[in-house]
Design a protein around this motif. Structure first.
Motif, mmCIF file in Angstrom:
data_model
loop_
_atom_site.group_PDB
_atom_site.id
_atom_site.type_symbol
_atom_site.label_atom_id
_atom_site.label_comp_id
_atom_site.label_asym_id
_atom_site.label_seq_id
_atom_site.Cartn_x
_atom_site.Cartn_y
_atom_site.Cartn_z
ATOM 1 N N PHE A 184 2.987 -4.470 5.224
ATOM 2 C CA PHE A 184 3.447 -3.246 6.189
ATOM 3 C C PHE A 184 4.212 -1.948 5.320
ATOM 4 N N SER A 185 5.380 -2.515 4.686
ATOM 5 C CA SER A 185 6.163 -1.586 4.275
ATOM 6 C C SER A 185 5.622 -0.693 3.177
ATOM 7 N N TYR A 186 4.491 -1.475 2.424
ATOM 8 C CA TYR A 186 3.772 -0.634 1.341
ATOM 9 C C TYR A 186 2.610 0.217 2.071
ATOM 10 N N ALA A 187 2.010 -0.259 3.063
ATOM 11 C CA ALA A 187 0.970 0.615 3.826
ATOM 12 C C ALA A 187 1.740 1.831 4.353
ATOM 13 N N TYR A 188 2.718 1.460 5.092
ATOM 14 C CA TYR A 188 3.675 2.604 6.127
ATOM 15 C C TYR A 188 4.485 3.595 4.999
ATOM 16 N N LEU A 189 4.900 3.213 3.972
ATOM 17 C CA LEU A 189 5.842 4.050 3.021
ATOM 18 C C LEU A 189 4.918 5.076 2.519
ATOM 19 N N LEU A 190 3.622 4.582 1.765
ATOM 20 C CA LEU A 190 2.885 5.391 1.025
ATOM 21 C C LEU A 190 2.274 6.405 2.093
ATOM 22 N N SER A 191 1.712 5.941 3.344
ATOM 23 C CA SER A 191 1.181 6.864 4.093
ATOM 24 C C SER A 191 2.162 8.031 4.621
ATOM 25 N N VAL A 223 -4.664 9.761 -5.088
ATOM 26 C CA VAL A 223 -3.275 10.308 -4.152
ATOM 27 C C VAL A 223 -2.443 9.305 -4.535
ATOM 28 N N ILE A 224 -2.649 7.956 -4.443
ATOM 29 C CA ILE A 224 -1.371 7.058 -4.719
ATOM 30 C C ILE A 224 -0.680 7.188 -6.096
ATOM 31 N N GLY A 225 -1.829 7.388 -7.074
ATOM 32 C CA GLY A 225 -1.324 7.502 -8.794
ATOM 33 C C GLY A 225 -0.388 8.890 -8.778
ATOM 34 N N ALA A 226 -0.955 9.873 -8.065
ATOM 35 C CA ALA A 226 -0.319 11.133 -8.199
ATOM 36 C C ALA A 226 1.156 11.093 -7.684
ATOM 37 N N TYR A 227 1.483 10.316 -6.545
ATOM 38 C CA TYR A 227 2.562 10.296 -5.798
ATOM 39 C C TYR A 227 3.517 9.222 -6.843
ATOM 40 N N ALA A 228 3.015 8.264 -7.095
ATOM 41 C CA ALA A 228 3.855 7.004 -7.625
ATOM 42 C C ALA A 228 4.142 7.307 -9.176
ATOM 43 N N GLN A 229 3.023 7.771 -9.648
ATOM 44 C CA GLN A 229 3.241 8.211 -11.048
ATOM 45 C C GLN A 229 3.297 6.894 -11.828
ATOM 46 N N ILE A 251 8.991 -11.094 -5.610
ATOM 47 C CA ILE A 251 7.753 -10.616 -5.982
ATOM 48 C C ILE A 251 7.143 -9.263 -5.277
ATOM 49 N N ALA A 252 7.348 -9.651 -4.096
ATOM 50 C CA ALA A 252 6.670 -8.558 -2.948
ATOM 51 C C ALA A 252 7.640 -7.372 -2.987
ATOM 52 N N SER A 253 8.837 -7.577 -3.013
ATOM 53 C CA SER A 253 9.831 -6.177 -2.942
ATOM 54 C C SER A 253 9.666 -5.310 -4.311
ATOM 55 N N LEU A 255 7.921 -0.601 -7.098
ATOM 56 C CA LEU A 255 7.223 0.075 -7.978
ATOM 57 C C LEU A 255 6.016 1.091 -7.489
ATOM 58 N N SER A 256 5.651 0.857 -6.409
ATOM 59 C CA SER A 256 4.545 1.587 -5.725
ATOM 60 C C SER A 256 5.120 2.500 -4.999
ATOM 61 N N THR A 257 6.334 2.616 -4.825
ATOM 62 C CA THR A 257 7.149 3.893 -3.901
ATOM 63 C C THR A 257 8.064 4.547 -4.597
ATOM 64 N N THR A 258 8.485 4.366 -5.999
ATOM 65 C CA THR A 258 9.313 5.113 -6.706
ATOM 66 C C THR A 258 8.972 5.230 -8.005
ATOM 67 N N ASN A 259 9.645 6.530 -8.710
ATOM 68 C CA ASN A 259 9.320 6.759 -10.080
ATOM 69 C C ASN A 259 9.974 5.982 -11.131
ATOM 70 N N SER A 260 10.904 5.297 -10.415
ATOM 71 C CA SER A 260 11.916 4.642 -11.378
ATOM 72 C C SER A 260 11.539 3.225 -11.692
ATOM 73 N N VAL A 261 10.703 3.187 -12.868
ATOM 74 C CA VAL A 261 10.026 1.859 -12.949
ATOM 75 C C VAL A 261 11.050 0.746 -13.879
ATOM 76 N N VAL A 262 12.125 1.650 -14.726
ATOM 77 C CA VAL A 262 12.915 0.898 -15.359
ATOM 78 C C VAL A 262 14.006 0.042 -14.469
ATOM 79 N N LEU A 263 14.427 1.187 -13.404
ATOM 80 C CA LEU A 263 15.590 0.570 -12.610
ATOM 81 C C LEU A 263 14.921 -0.495 -11.640
ATOM 82 N N VAL A 264 13.660 -0.646 -11.426
ATOM 83 C CA VAL A 264 13.079 -1.671 -10.322
ATOM 84 C C VAL A 264 12.901 -2.976 -11.125
#
Length: 385
Positions: free
Chosen positions: A182-189, A253-259, A327-329, A334-343
């Motif tokens: 739910f969080s993944y779908a809602y936040l990306l939308s 679209v997802i790749g362009a947003y999340a990088q 795992i889920a969080s 990773l799919s909703t932020t650009n900070s891969v290292v932090l996550v």
């Protein structure tokens, strides 16, 4: 978001209120789980909890179709989400009732699961595309999409069924997975300016609601089990949200947003169900190596091993919750932020701490003088129904 919250609340409330009535019916109907050698409960416990969950599902879908905005979106959608979930869910519940009361062979249950997947396909719920590393989507013709859809549905149902071995385990794990979807779908939308009202997001919301409503009755000590009626139902709903989610977003679209690398949206769905899937694969491998049927029961699931390490029933369940939530969080982050290292760093630190607690707590408990004087008294069994 308000309509989603209302739908979740109704699903949880109806499921919670229906469960005592279903429990009484299960006792009258004779659908009770007698203690077996591989079980952890010591007295007969009513099953059929999935009936209450199906009631919560039906109530939530009726409400969703009556809401001002969500109702219009669902009415104009190409996929009949409500009809598909009710028809396939009703079929799987009937199969589960027969199994919980009289017991049915594995082939019969498999046929029911395939038939439920077939209803999905007929109602438009199937895999139509898969993301590619290039950022494009690969279209799946029916010759590939239909059998792959059936495989996903059957595999998810049986993965959830395999993990349903401790009080509150399956309901909690699937509930966490549903919240992640739910969080993944809602936040990306929301981030990409797309409509947040979709069939996949609604299914995940309803699934989270019915799991939350059933969990107070099912957490240790459980007063009722969901049985195959419930485990197959929530596995079916998890697979439905998974399948619909693959066609919700354009991978570019997802790749362009999340990088992020292309595999993040692909791995999210199986990752949130990683614990039951891993447990299922290990069980099949273990039983096959022993020359037994993959469906032969045993007492070597992940949750049984946690009990052998010295964890209590409740703590074993909470540990499983922790790993699924971690795992889920991580994948949602990773799919909703650009900070891969932090996550990644936070996830690794939390994982190390979790392993330390999981391994060290039983040892500390054994070293405690209060627990070293002798074996703990046997728990007083609950009175038989």
């Amino acid at each position: 978001m308000r309509e989603y919250l209302l739908t979740i609340l109704v699903a949880a409330l109806v499921t919670y209120l229906l469960t005592p009535a279903v429990r009484s019916f299960a006792v009258w109907f004779g659908a009770q789980a007698a203690p077996r050698d591989r079980d952890v409960h010591v007295i007969p416990t009513p099953r059929l909890g999935g009936l209450a969950m199906f009631g919560g599902l039906a109530a939530a879908l009726v409400l969703a179709h009556g809401l001002p905005v969500m109702g219009k979106v669902l009415a104009n959608a190409d996929i009949g989400t409500g009809k598909a979930l009710l028809l396939s869910g009703g079929l799987i519940v009937l199969v589960g009732i027969a199994d919980d009361r009289w017991g049915v062979d594995a082939l019969t249950k498999f046929a029911g699961q395939v038939a439920a997947a077939g209803i999905f396909v007929m109602q438009g719920i199937q895999l139509y595309q898969l993301p590619l590393p290039s950022g494009e989507a690969m279209s799946l013709p029916p010759a590939y999409g239909v059998p792959l859809t059936v495989f996903v549905v059957v595999a998810t149902i049986n993965a959830v069924n395999f993990i349903d071995g401790l009080d509150g385990l399956a309901a909690g794990v699937v509930g966490i997975a549903a919240l992640a979807l739910f969080s993944y779908a809602y936040l990306l939308s929301f981030a990409n300016g797309l409509t947040t009202l979709t069939g996949s997001t609604l299914t995940a919301a309803v699934l989270a609601g019915i799991c939350a409503g059933f969990l107070p009755h099912n957490f240790n000590p459980a007063r009722i089990f969901m049985g195959d009626t419930g485990s197959m139902l929530i596995g079916l709903l998890l697979s439905a949200s998974t399948i619909m989610l693959t066609g919700t977003f354009d991978p570019a679209v997802i790749g362009a947003y999340a990088q992020m690398p292309f595999w993040v949206p692909i791995l999210l769905v199986p990752a949130v169900a990683a614990v039951p899937f891993i447990d299922m694969l290990l069980a099949v491998w273990r039983r096959t190596n022993q020359g037994r049927s993959p469906f032969a029961p045993d007492k070597q699931h992940l949750h049984h091993r946690l009990l052998e390490l010295g964890h209590s029933h409740r703590r074993a369940v909470l540990i499983m919750y922790f790993w699924v939530a971690l795992i889920a969080s991580c994948l949602v982050g990773l799919s909703t932020t650009n900070s891969v290292v932090l996550v990644s760093s936070v996830t690794i630190v939390v994982a190390i701490a979790g392993v330390a607690v999981m391994v060290g707590m039983p040892r500390m408990r054994r070293r405690n003088p209060r627990h070293a004087s002798g074996p703990a008294p046997a728990p007083r069994p609950r009175q038989p129904v």
